[in-house]
Write an enzyme that holds these catalytic residues in place. Structure first.
Site, PDB file in Angstrom:
ATOM      1  N   TRP A  94       2.631  -6.669  -3.785  1.00 30.28           N
ATOM      2  CA  TRP A  94       2.812  -5.557  -2.831  1.00 30.28           C
ATOM      3  C   TRP A  94       3.434  -6.014  -1.532  1.00 30.28           C
ATOM      4  CZ3 TRP A  94       3.048  -1.204  -5.132  1.00 30.28           C
ATOM      5  CH2 TRP A  94       2.301  -0.980  -6.277  1.00 30.28           C
ATOM      6  N   ASP A 163      -2.206  -3.664   4.889  1.00 33.94           N
ATOM      7  CA  ASP A 163      -2.191  -2.802   3.706  1.00 33.94           C
ATOM      8  C   ASP A 163      -3.508  -3.047   2.971  1.00 33.94           C
ATOM      9  OD1 ASP A 163      -1.934  -1.568   1.267  1.00 33.94           O
ATOM     10  OD2 ASP A 163      -0.081  -2.587   0.683  1.00 33.94           O
ATOM     11  N   LYS A 187      -7.003   4.506  -5.098  1.00 37.43           N
ATOM     12  CA  LYS A 187      -7.771   3.375  -5.613  1.00 37.43           C
ATOM     13  C   LYS A 187      -9.240   3.457  -5.218  1.00 37.43           C
ATOM     14  CE  LYS A 187      -3.751   0.680  -6.266  1.00 37.43           C
ATOM     15  NZ  LYS A 187      -2.585   0.316  -5.492  1.00 37.43           N
TER      16      LYS A 187
HETATM   17  C1  LIG Z   1      -1.355   0.275  -5.276  1.00 38.94           C
HETATM   18  C2  LIG Z   1      -0.920  -0.416  -4.069  1.00 38.94           C
HETATM   19  C3  LIG Z   1       0.182   0.018  -3.318  1.00 38.94           C
HETATM   20  C4  LIG Z   1       1.052   1.189  -3.746  1.00 38.94           C
HETATM   21  O1  LIG Z   1       0.359   2.381  -3.681  1.00 38.94           O
HETATM   22  P1  LIG Z   1       1.084   3.795  -3.929  1.00 38.94           P
HETATM   23  O2  LIG Z   1       0.133   4.754  -3.299  1.00 38.94           O
HETATM   24  O3  LIG Z   1       1.205   3.948  -5.410  1.00 38.94           O
HETATM   25  O4  LIG Z   1       2.399   3.766  -3.268  1.00 38.94           O
HETATM   26  C5  LIG Z   1       0.501  -0.662  -2.174  1.00 38.94           C
HETATM   27  N1  LIG Z   1      -0.213  -1.708  -1.766  1.00 38.94           N
HETATM   28  C6  LIG Z   1      -1.278  -2.174  -2.464  1.00 38.94           C
HETATM   29  C7  LIG Z   1      -2.032  -3.346  -1.954  1.00 38.94           C
HETATM   30  C8  LIG Z   1      -1.661  -1.543  -3.631  1.00 38.94           C
HETATM   31  O5  LIG Z   1      -2.723  -2.006  -4.324  1.00 38.94           O
END
Ligand SMILES: *Cc1c(COP(=O)(O)O)cnc(C)c1O
Length: 298
Positions: A94, A163, A187
């Site tokens: 990511w 993030d 998530k």
């Molecule tokens: C899943 C994830 C993303 C992307 O998420 P989306 O909402 O699908 O754009 C970005 N960063 C991390 C750390 C992730 O686990």
């Protein structure tokens, strides 16, 4: 990772609210985002986010769209001006995407690169090579795919962006060191379609003024995340999840639970006599994403 289990009580409340909200005769999918029923929903979600996350008053809580991936552009668009650099700590899949997108916008530098260790571990003390006075430092506190997790936040001197998509509210967040923390909802917090962004108010004032309004943090903040039609149902369910976390004992209780759950898995991996091999180095193991391989591809 990706859409995941939600608490049964939250699903039941969400189900009921599809049919009717607060005795209004219509459900959450049908209420105007400018009407009193939804205004109460979004205010409740914001308040319970602040309460459960211990979010200080000098941070704004935003409910945006476009997923966590939209933040890969949003962050540099707003916070990386010409003539300055941003520091990225490259710890997995990511951050690779975040760096690639940031480079389309400005001077994004990789100050640590985990490619050579296959992202098995995080930076050691003294390995980072920070820029002088970066616009911000960017890291990913839980690396979903490789299964590494920072046990404490990165210690940056300036603005720190995290993030936290795959660990948001799995444990307490230190708001003294962070300036912007974001997560796609799906998530840990609710359904896909909402991105939770918690940003220090001072950063809003510094953000670029020459962007289209939908790409400006400050415009979303001014309008209470209702600059356009927000993802009303997702915000509602997120609010229910925040309350559920609170009822479970808050982020400390979540942390204890997650440590216990992860320990069971890691104990099994470590006791398997080499049948299962963990990917992450033990001192960098994630409580949220437990990664391991089997002896053969089959
Ligand atoms: C899943 C994830 C993303 C992307 O998420 P989306 O909402 O699908 O754009 C970005 N960063 C991390 C750390 C992730 O686990």
């Amino acid at each position: 990772a990706g859409p995941a289990i939600l608490p049964a009580t939250v699903l039941e409340q969400a189900r009921d609210s599809i049919l009717e909200v607060d005795g209004t005769g219509i459900g959450i999918l049908e209420h105007s985002h400018r009407g009193p029923a939804f205004t109460k929903v979004i205010n409740d979600a914001r308040d319970s986010c602040r309460a459960v996350g211990n979010v200080p008053d000098d941070f704004e809580i935003l409910f945006l769209q476009g997923g966590a991936s939209s933040m890969f552009a949003f962050v540099p668009l707003n916070l990386l001006p010409e003539g300055r650099a941003a520091d990225y700590i490259h710890t997995g899949a990511w951050t690779r995407k975040a760096i690639a997108d940031a480079r389309l916008i400005g001077d994004a530098r990789t100050i640590w690169d985990g490619e050579s260790c296959s992202f098995r571990h995080l930076p050691e003390d003294g390995e980072l090579q920070p820029t002088d006075d970066p616009a911000y430092t960017y890291y990913c506190s839980n690396n979903t795919i490789y299964g590494t997790m920072w046990s404490a936040p990165h210690a940056a001197t300036g603005t720190l962006v995290n993030d936290a998509s795959s660990e948001m509210f799995s444990r307490p967040i230190d708001w003294n060191v962070h300036d912007l923390v974001y997560a796609g909802a799906q998530k840990n917090l609710g359904p896909a379609g909402v991105t939770l962004v918690i940003i220090r108010k001072g950063l809003l004032e510094q953000s670029r003024q020459d962007l289209p309004s939908m790409f400006r943090f400050d415009k979303h903040a001014e309008q209470g995340s209702c600059l356009n039609t927000p993802p009303t149902f997702g915000i509602h369910v997120m609010g229910l999840v925040f309350r559920w976390i609170h009822e479970q004992g808050g982020l400390e209780a979540m942390h204890d639970r997650n440590l216990a759950k992860a320990a069971k898995l890691y104990e099994s991996i470590d006791a398997s006599g080499g049948f299962y091999t963990g990917h992450a180095r033990p001192d960098c193991r994630s409580t949220m994403n437990v990664t391991f391989a089997c002896p053969t591809p089959e």
